[in-house]
Each structure stands twice: as C-alpha cells, then as structure tokens.
Design a protein around this motif. Structure first.
Motif, mmCIF file in Angstrom:
data_model
loop_
_atom_site.group_PDB
_atom_site.id
_atom_site.type_symbol
_atom_site.label_atom_id
_atom_site.label_comp_id
_atom_site.label_asym_id
_atom_site.label_seq_id
_atom_site.Cartn_x
_atom_site.Cartn_y
_atom_site.Cartn_z
ATOM 1 N N THR A 117 45.462 26.307 35.182
ATOM 2 C CA THR A 117 45.477 25.660 33.718
ATOM 3 C C THR A 117 45.425 26.991 32.715
ATOM 4 O O THR A 117 44.604 27.918 32.721
ATOM 5 C CB THR A 117 44.538 24.777 33.366
ATOM 6 N N ASN A 151 50.235 23.669 40.028
ATOM 7 C CA ASN A 151 49.552 23.150 41.157
ATOM 8 C C ASN A 151 50.403 24.032 42.578
ATOM 9 O O ASN A 151 51.536 24.015 42.542
ATOM 10 C CB ASN A 151 49.514 21.858 41.325
ATOM 11 N N SER A 195 50.075 23.764 33.243
ATOM 12 C CA SER A 195 49.338 23.801 34.211
ATOM 13 C C SER A 195 50.213 23.618 35.452
ATOM 14 O O SER A 195 51.328 23.342 35.306
ATOM 15 C CB SER A 195 48.434 22.358 34.351
ATOM 16 N N ARG A 223 40.074 25.903 41.117
ATOM 17 C CA ARG A 223 40.420 25.517 39.876
ATOM 18 C C ARG A 223 40.470 26.818 39.204
ATOM 19 O O ARG A 223 39.374 27.624 38.753
ATOM 20 C CB ARG A 223 39.814 24.524 39.339
ATOM 21 N N ASN A 262 44.745 24.906 41.594
ATOM 22 C CA ASN A 262 45.130 24.187 40.214
ATOM 23 C C ASN A 262 44.780 25.168 39.289
ATOM 24 O O ASN A 262 43.752 25.784 39.012
ATOM 25 C CB ASN A 262 44.391 22.847 39.885
#
Length: 728
Positions: free
Chosen positions: A340, A351, A349, A280, A338
């Motif tokens: 953001t 992916n 965001s 992330r 991911n």
C-alpha cells in the motif's frame, strides 16, 4: 512473590569454612527433630550431615541425594512486572534428578517434562489474566540431560536432548515490546535436538543443534488493545491491529547454533522451508516504509546534570566478532505480499500472490578470504492476480558489501490501477493499457549499480487532465511519439550509480528517468524516437546540407529514411520542416553553386540543338540536372564566360583575351551577385527537398508541412540545414 518466603538473615558476619567431604563422618540415621524446628533446618531423609561444634550453626556440610522426583506437578507463573502482564501454567510436571551432590565433582542425570497451557476462565482471572478463546493445553516439553562438573554445589556444564512441541512462542511478546514494535499475536514452535552448555571463567559457551519449526505465526505492528491485562492464549485477541507478517509454517532443518565467549557466533541451517506466508508493506505519507519502524529506537540517555569531574577514561571494549551465518537452500511456497502506497493521492495498493521459488545456499563469509558466493535465485508468482512475475539470477542477502545479479520479468500488468502514480507525476490518469517489464540489476562488491529497465506498454490511453495535480506533462504527445502503429511503446531506461552514495535512491532515479522521458515530448521530441531515429536533440532534429546547396546527400537521405519509418509507424504524428540559410555564411558557396548551375544550363542548351540529344533530355526525370564530366567542364565554362555580361580583359586588338579556366571562374564569380532574396529562396528549396523526399517514402503530404524559412540568426555554431519539428 517467592522472595517473601525467605527468612531474613541475622547480622552475624558469615564465616568462610573449608569444605572437606572426606573428613566428615557419615551420619546414617536422622535424630528426632523438634516439631518447632524450621523446615529450612530439617535434614532430609537419606542425607549425610556432618557434626558441628556445639553452639555453631555455620559448619560445612554436604548433601547427596540418590534420586529426587516430582510427579504430576503444577507450576503457575504470572508476571505483572511488564507493561502487559504475562501468564502461563505448566501442568503434569514430571522431574527426576539422580546422584546429585551439593559439594564435589559429581554428575546428575535429570529429566523434566510437562504440558504448557494458558490460564483461562476463573483460574485465569485468579492470577490476573483475562479468559481468551483457545486457551488450554497448547504444547509440551520433554528434556533429558545431565548436569556435570559440580563446584561448590553448582554445575559447570550440562547437556540435554530437547523435545518441544507446539510451545506458545507469543508468550514472549511482552518482553519484546521495548525492543521491537511488533505485536506477536500467535506463534507455535517445536524443536527436536540437543543442547550443550559449558561454563568457564571467561563465560558460558552454548551449542544448540536440531530441527525447529515455527507454525501459525501472526504479528502486527499497529495499535492493539492494551487496556488492562492481556491473556496469552492459543489465539490472542487481534485488537485493532492488522497483520504485518504471518505464515503457516517455517521449518528450519539442520539448525546448528554455537555461542562462545570471545568467538564469533555461528549459525547454520541446512534447509529452510517457508509456506503460506503473508507480508504487508506500507509506504506512509512521509515516504517511510513500515518495516523501518519495526525496531524501536534506543532510549535516550539520562538528562545532563551539573558538571562533575570527568571519570578516568576506560579502555575501549574489544568489538565482538561478526556472526558467521551459513544457510542452506531456502524454499518458499504460497506467498503473498500486500503493498500500500499512501505517499500518492489517491492511495495505491498492489498484491503479489502465488509466490513460490527457491534460493540456493549462501553464507556471510567465504573460505580462503574470497568474496561470499552468490546463491541461485528463482521466484515466480502473480501481480494483481493476473500478471505473471518471474525473478531469476544470483544474490546473497548476507554478503557485505552487497552483491547481486538479478533479472525480473512481469508480463501483462494492467495499468489503470497505477493511475495514482500517473496523476502524481504527470497530471493524467490512465484509462487503459497493459505493461510488461524486464529488469536487469547488477550490484558489484564496490557498490556500483548497473541496471536496465525495459518497459513495453500496450494500448496505453490517458484520460483527461486532473485539476490540482502536482505535475502536468504532455503525456498524450509522448504516447503519440512513442507508440507504434500497433499501439506499442518500447522503452529502455538504463540506471547507474553507487548504492554507497547516501543521496542515491533507486526509486528516485527510475521516476526521474520516466518523468524526464515524458518532459522530452516538448523539449526534445525527436529523442523519444530513438528506437527508430538515430540522432536529434534539443527542440528539433535537423537535416544538414552543403553550404549554398539544397541537395540531399547520402547521409541526409539515410537520416530521412529513418524518420520516414518512424512517422509511418506513428500515424498520429505530423512533421513541420523549416529551411534555414545565412547570407554571411553562405554567400561565396552560393556563388559557386550558381556558377555550376550556369555550366549545366549551357550543356542543356547545347544538347537541345541536337535532335538525338533533345530526345534523350526529354525522357530524363523532370527537374533533373545533367551531369558535367571533368573533360567537358573547361569547354562549357569557356562558353559561359563568352556569353556572360561582365567586364573581360582584352588583347591589343580589343577582343576578349583567352584566359585559363581558374581566371575565368574568378571573373565569373565576381560578376554573380547574391542577396537576401536568394538566401530565402535557398531556405525554401531546402524545406521542399526534405518534404518531397519524405513524401516519396509514402508519408502523406497532409502530415508534412513547410514552416516559414529562417534567414537570420546569431548562432556562431550554425550550419546549413533544415529543422524538423514534431506535432500531433
């Protein structure tokens, strides 16, 4: 707590006594011991205890045990000295130690085995750990080895074979809190290999080799529940944190680690496999990436106190050699990232999924002093679940200085999710469109970056202007300029610079290039047509003319052909042509052109008197001027001179003198007058010439406009021309 078991020593100074095993007669039997004797002073069965002088308790002694064993042992450990208490239990402990001597150079084979578990329930509460789901047996340890080179009862070396299975690596998390801002919630590690340790005066040397795995890894770096004590179990409580990094399995085959004093640490891995991983990445409101905060800052030094005498300078420590790292091929599969971005409003965001690929072998050093070799890179995946991603080329993450040569391709990325960026940098959201990207990045060892960003946009449609957006750019005009008749925009944004420059920011350079491109829709629209139109800068493009003329030469026609193609491919655009002229710069040239026109007119007059020539002239294109050859010119000029109403030199008879061609030209030019009206008409004719040429190239006249002619200006670098202005 075991420190409380120790008996405090008396105040008698210790007496160092030489130890000589050979001089001590063995004691083959043990005398009876008083029941009141301390366990610490009770000799062990089978031990050899030297006789000591009467009244002395500090005599030298040796201890030799043929074999000592512990079966089905249990060790409970609880550490309340860290911010978050840690606890574990080792069950079914089996330890064996053979042929051990306290003094002398013996060797001691040993074996240690056990099952590692995390306390739970009443037992966990008894040692200060809360019960946690999944607690119980989570791993095992089996170590077989040998202690070697005993000196004064302490070994100076050891070697062992290790078999570790599913050990809870997250038990170490409380000890890492002061180093990294990372909450390891779960990690199970296994290792099969050998360990060798050698002590020495300069320090200990360590060598570890074998195969290792770290499975079921999960970590976060956001706040977690830290109130009270935290139970360490197979699955730790997730608290309020979100996963930062996780994977199903990380396999390190052929691991080889060597640490020795005064030498560079060496780490080699023959093959690495990472499967089902997740990362992330978060860009915060201040433009800072979350990975930058994983490592905690070093604590500040103690506060300054009153001035004291400066200590004597100590010699600077010798810097440790840089570690040598050699990694074999790395394979990844089932990856997901991911991303953001909280720096833009609204947040964005994205992916990356289905990441799989391979990185070839690479090293932090190269042999023979050459630069480290670059490894082959091949990575594939998907963006937003739909667009395909492919990265190929060569790179070496350990190379110093950094060097790489990478190609990245993205196909059919949907653009509406990128609206937050469009609003921030242009003031408009995106309603529809797809994007394909080809990136080529090369970083030389000297830090010089050369990159190309080829971007193809399909059917890009911007929405209405967003009130309050930090920027406002003419994106709709830019789209009309850049998109062809099929709605395709093809851009190429080169980037260059030095990554060693502290002010260099790759993302900043790319966004600057994109926003600068959109701003050119107003300041330099023709530069946006560079793919189809070569030239043009500033506020308008131009078509050059010879001074005093309104005729298009070959270069002007070639330029207009490219403009015609660009306009044909972009039906939303229109064109305004503004002819220009200057009296002070073009008066003499205009007179010469006027004289040439009079000569051609004379040829037409003469031709019209002959029937055959008149028929030929009638069939010529309307407005076409006849061509005057070099042989015809003197005769035609003489007739023009004869008919001209100018003062002419006369002979003695009062008739006009016969003059050479050059003198006739001079007198005729002197008799031609030019004024502002003539210049305005010249400017108009130039605009008409450009418009009519484009109309002849199938550009509808409804898209072609004539602007007001310009006949004044103080531009010292001005040249005869017609300016072209784009609109939509």
């Amino acid at each position: 707590n075991v420190e409380r078991w120790l008996v405090a020593s008396d105040d008698r100074p210790a007496v160092a006594r030489p130890v000589s095993v050979a001089s001590v007669p063995p004691v083959t039997s043990v005398a009876s011991v008083s029941p009141a004797a301390s366990p610490a002073s009770t000799p062990l069965a089978g031990s050899t205890v030297p006789a000591s002088p009467a009244g002395r308790g500090d005599a030298a002694w040796t201890l030799a045990i043929g074999e000592a064993a512990v079966e089905r042992g249990r060790i409970a450990f609880n550490d309340r000295g860290v911010a978050v208490p840690a606890a574990l239990v080792i069950r079914d402990v089996a330890m064996q130690l053979r042929q051990w001597t306290l003094d002398g150079a013996g060797s001691a084979p040993f074996r240690v085995a056990g099952r590692v578990s995390v306390p739970a329930g009443r037992e966990g509460a008894a040692i200060g750990s809360r019960a946690a789901a999944g607690s119980g047996v989570v791993g095992s340890v089996d170590v077989n080895g040998e202690l070697k080179g005993f000196v004064a009862g302490a070994p100076r070396g050891a070697q062992a074979t290790l078999l570790l299975r599913d050990l809870p690596l997250h038990l170490l998390d409380p000890y890492l809190d002061e180093i990294v801002n990372l909450d390891v919630q779960k990690a199970q590690t296994s290792f099969k290999g050998t360990l060798r340790w050698d002590g020495g005066a300069a320090g200990a040397a360590l060598a570890l080799s074998g195969d290792a795995t770290i499975d079921e890894f999960r970590a976060s770096n956001e706040a977690t529940e830290r109130g009270g004590q935290r139970g360490l179990a197979l699955v730790r409580g997730t608290g309020s944190g979100r996963d930062l990094l996780s994977w199903k399995s990380l396999s390190l085959r052929g691991l080889d680690l060597a640490v020795a004093p005064g030498q560079a640490t060496r780490l080699a891995v023959a093959e690495t496999t990472l499967s089902d991983f997740f990362a992330r990445l978060v860009l915060d409101e201040n433009g800072r990436l979350n990975l930058q905060d994983v490592a905690r800052a070093a604590p500040a030094g103690p506060a300054a106190s009153a001035p004291t005498a400066a200590p004597a300078p100590s010699p600077a420590p010798t810097p440790a050699p840089a570690p040598i790292i050699e990694l074999g091929p790395i394979a990844v599969a089932g990856g997901r990232i991911n991303y953001t971005d909280r720096f833009v409003r609204p947040n964005y965001s994205a992916n990356l999924s289905e990441l799989s690929g391979r990185l070839g072998a690479f090293s932090s050093v190269a042999r023979d002093g050459a630069a480290p070799l670059l490894a082959d890179v091949g990575l594939r995946g998907r963006v937003q679940g739909t667009a395909s991603l492919e990265i190929t080329g060569k790179a070496n993450p350990l190379a110093k200085p950094l060097a790489l040569d990478l190609l990245a391709r993205v196909r059919d990325l949907e653009l509406p999710p990128l609206s937050p960026y469009a609003i921030k940098y242009s003031g408009y959201g995106i309603e529809r469109g797809k994007m394909s990207v080809d990136l080529a990045y090369v970083v030389q060892p000297d830090g010089q970056l050369t990159a190309s960003n080829k971007i193809v946009l399909h059917q890009l449609v911007f929405g209405d202007k967003v009130e309050g957006a930090p920027a406002s750019l003419p994106v709709k005009l830019a789209v009309a300029l850049l998109a062809d008749r099929n709605g395709v925009i093809d851009l190429d944004l080169p980037v260059s610079g030095s990554i060693n420059d502290p002010q260099f920011s790759l993302g900043g350079v790319i966004w600057k290039a994109i926003t600068g491109l959109l701003a050119k829709a107003v300041t330099a629209p023709f530069s946006l047509l560079a793919a189809a139109f070569d030239g043009g800068s500033g506020e308008s493009a131009r078509v050059e003319f010879a001074a005093g003329t309104a005729s298009l030469d070959a270069a002007a026609r070639e330029r207009l052909d490219k403009i015609a193609k660009a306009l044909a491919d972009r039906p939303a655009l229109n064109l305004t042509v503004v002819g220009e002229s200057r009296l002070d710069a073009e008066a003499e040239a205009w007179k010469k052109q006027r004289l040439q026109q009079l000569v051609r007119s004379e040829k037409r007059r003469q031709a019209s008197a002959r029937p055959a020539a008149a028929a030929s002239a009638a069939s010529a294109p309307a407005g076409a001027d006849p061509t005057v050859s070099e042989a015809e010119y003197p005769t035609l000029l003489k007739e023009v001179y004869r008919r001209a109403d100018i003062v002419k030199p006369k002979n003695v008879l009062g008739l006009a003198k016969e003059l050479p061609t050059a003198e006739m030209e001079t007198l005729l030019l002197a008799g031609i007058t030019v004024d502002a009206e003539a210049m305005q008409q010249l400017a108009v004719r130039r605009g008409v010439a450009v418009r009519d040429y484009l109309a002849g190239r199938d550009i509808p006249t409804a898209r072609l406009f004539l602007g007001a002619p310009r006949v004044a200006g103080d531009d010292a670098a001005w040249s005869p021309r017609a300016d072209l202005r784009i609109g939509s």
